[in-house]
Scaffold this active site. Structure first.
Site, short mmCIF file in Angstrom:
data_model
loop_
_atom_site.label_atom_id
_atom_site.label_comp_id
_atom_site.label_asym_id
_atom_site.label_seq_id
_atom_site.Cartn_x
_atom_site.Cartn_y
_atom_site.Cartn_z
N SER A 1 6.63 -22.51 -17.21
CA SER A 1 7.06 -21.36 -18.01
C SER A 1 7.90 -21.82 -19.19
O SER A 1 8.64 -22.82 -19.10
CB SER A 1 7.90 -20.44 -17.12
N TYR B 1 15.09 -19.36 -11.11
CA TYR B 1 13.63 -19.37 -11.28
C TYR B 1 13.24 -20.44 -12.29
O TYR B 1 12.35 -21.27 -12.04
CB TYR B 1 13.15 -17.98 -11.73
N LYS C 1 11.05 -24.22 -11.98
CA LYS C 1 9.92 -24.67 -12.81
C LYS C 1 10.24 -26.03 -13.42
O LYS C 1 9.39 -26.93 -13.45
CB LYS C 1 9.63 -23.64 -13.91
C1 UD1 Z 1 11.02 -13.66 -18.49
C2 UD1 Z 1 11.18 -15.15 -18.40
C3 UD1 Z 1 9.82 -15.82 -18.32
C4 UD1 Z 1 9.04 -15.25 -17.18
C5 UD1 Z 1 8.89 -13.75 -17.38
C6 UD1 Z 1 8.13 -13.16 -16.24
C7 UD1 Z 1 13.17 -16.04 -19.52
C8 UD1 Z 1 13.76 -16.52 -20.80
N1 UD1 Z 1 11.89 -15.63 -19.57
O1 UD1 Z 1 10.48 -13.39 -19.75
O2 UD1 Z 1 9.96 -17.19 -18.12
O3 UD1 Z 1 7.78 -15.87 -17.10
O4 UD1 Z 1 10.20 -13.16 -17.46
O5 UD1 Z 1 8.93 -12.74 -15.20
O6 UD1 Z 1 13.81 -16.05 -18.51
N2 UD1 Z 1 12.78 -5.49 -22.13
C9 UD1 Z 1 13.31 -4.23 -22.42
N3 UD1 Z 1 13.18 -3.25 -21.47
C10 UD1 Z 1 12.57 -3.45 -20.27
C11 UD1 Z 1 12.04 -4.75 -19.99
C12 UD1 Z 1 12.18 -5.73 -20.93
O7 UD1 Z 1 13.87 -4.01 -23.49
O8 UD1 Z 1 12.51 -2.53 -19.45
C13 UD1 Z 1 12.89 -6.54 -23.15
C14 UD1 Z 1 13.70 -7.73 -22.67
O9 UD1 Z 1 15.06 -7.55 -22.98
C15 UD1 Z 1 13.05 -8.87 -23.48
C16 UD1 Z 1 11.62 -8.42 -23.68
O10 UD1 Z 1 11.60 -7.03 -23.40
O11 UD1 Z 1 13.68 -8.96 -24.73
C17 UD1 Z 1 10.65 -9.12 -22.77
O12 UD1 Z 1 11.15 -9.05 -21.45
P1 UD1 Z 1 10.27 -9.48 -20.18
O13 UD1 Z 1 8.92 -8.85 -20.24
O14 UD1 Z 1 11.09 -9.21 -18.97
O15 UD1 Z 1 10.03 -11.05 -20.36
P2 UD1 Z 1 11.07 -12.23 -20.67
O16 UD1 Z 1 12.44 -11.89 -20.25
O17 UD1 Z 1 10.85 -12.66 -22.06
#
Ligand code: UD1
Length: 334
Positions: A127, A151, A155
């Site tokens: 990842s 997590y 990895k």
């Molecule tokens: C995270 C992990 C990644 C992992 C992935 C899958 C990190 C840096 N990245 O990705 O390695 O493979 O999860 O579990 O740890 N968001 C909202 N509202 C929501 C959900 C998300 O605003 O309800 C925003 C988050 O703040 C983020 C973006 O959407 O900025 C993407 O979030 P998400 O889909 O959870 O993925 P990552 O955090 O990038």
């Protein structure tokens, strides 16, 4: 002589099932899955897409070495694609021992059995989170910073274990693929991501707002130093991710390699919400809330290495991703 098989650990999950659905000859596949994050009906869904037989699926836990070894005794495994693992960032902070025990033992057992059964090809599902809080675009030669959650650490340690294994097994062709943000679904709508409970990830949450299961999307912070204040990620269609695995399978090369798998294009949280609205002609209600702890402002891939060395590039657009995600959600939300 027995046919050489490709073992997918976690093969019934979100990524594994899309890899299998993309394979030219799924009869070569053997699946190991304990169904901890999927259901057994996934076998029937896959059967609608490819010719898969029930006997190709072993309901085993890769951390149980003896049960896992049966697969290697009964099949001539040529390649392992190691996807099995716990994967929720927030949960890993709350349950570090479970994450280290599960993810590290699974990788150790994969390596132990590769050694015992002379399996010389391995693809590991890593990842982008291993980079830690680096400046984007991230490239494979960057020194990894301290990871931000257990997590991510599992990895990073797994990558290191595989690299060390390769030092004493020069015949081994092992590749770690560092996934950025895999999203979307198979265009048939038959398979996609089935989150258990409240989705942690952005697009599955957006899908559930669209279907009425959730009233609105919480946008975790709009005060980042980005164009619209919301964090930027490199969203990659799960079928593009699948094709990267197939590309690695076609070019075995002894030694240890690492590739980023992303698109190289960043999209903000609100950018993804608007793309989903435009692609599907609907409205997603949002509320700006506090930042989510551990989030970085930007995470995008430098994808030049995989393009140069393997000729792999992504094909699906954000619009394709949003359409396929919504198509999947509509077929499965009841
Ligand atoms: C995270 C992990 C990644 C992992 C992935 C899958 C990190 C840096 N990245 O990705 O390695 O493979 O999860 O579990 O740890 N968001 C909202 N509202 C929501 C959900 C998300 O605003 O309800 C925003 C988050 O703040 C983020 C973006 O959407 O900025 C993407 O979030 P998400 O889909 O959870 O993925 P990552 O955090 O990038």
């Amino acid at each position: 002589m027995a046919q050489k098989k490709i073992l997918l650990t976690g093969g019934l999950g979100y990524i594994g099932s899309h890899i299998i659905a993309s394979m030219e000859d799924p009869s070569l596949v053997v699946i190991a899955d304990n169904c901890s994050n999927c259901d057994i009906e996934q076998i029937d869904r896959l059967k609608q897409l490819v010719a898969l037989e029930r006997h190709q699926v072993y309901l085993v836990d890769c951390t149980d070495l003896n049960a896992f070894e049966v697969i290697f005794k009964e099949n001539e495994i040529d390649t392992v694609i190691h996807l099995a693992g716990l994967k929720a960032v927030g949960e890993s902070v709350a349950k570090p021992i479970e994450y280290y025990t599960n993810n590290l033992n699974a990788t150790l057992n994969v390596l132990t059995l590769c050694d015992r059964y002379h399996v010389n090809r391995l693809i590991f599902s890593s990842s982008a989170t291993v980079y830690g809080p680096q400046v984007s675009p991230m490239n494979e030669s960057m020194t990894l910073l301290k990871t931000t959650n257990p997590y991510a650490e599992t990895k990073a340690i797994s990558e290191r274990m595989i690299e060390d294994y390769c030092v004493v097994h020069p015949e081994m062709a092992a590749t770690s693929l560092r996934y950025f943000n895999p999203v979307g679904a198979h265009p048939s709508g038959i398979i996609g991501e089935f989150p258990k409970g409240i989705p942690n990830n952005l697009l599955p949450y957006v899908q559930q707002v669209a279907s009425g299961k959730r009233p609105w999307l919480n946008v975790f912070g709009n005060d980042y130093e980005t164009s619209d204040g919301t964090p930027i990620r490199d969203y990659i269609h799960v079928l593009d991710l699948a094709s990267a695995h197939l590309c690695v399978l076609k070019s075995p090369q002894a030694g240890y390699r690492i590739y980023n798998v992303g698109t190289g294009v960043g999209t903000s949280v609100l950018g993804l919400v608007h793309a989903f609205e435009d692609a599907n002609q609907l409205t997603i209600k949002t509320k700006i809330t506090d930042r989510r702890s551990g989030d970085v402002a930007e995470s995008t891939a430098d994808v030049s290495k995989i393009k140069k060395e393997l000729g792999w590039v992504s094909h699906y657009t954000i619009q394709d991703i949003c359409k396929d995600a919504w198509n999947f959600e509509q077929k499965h939300s009841k």
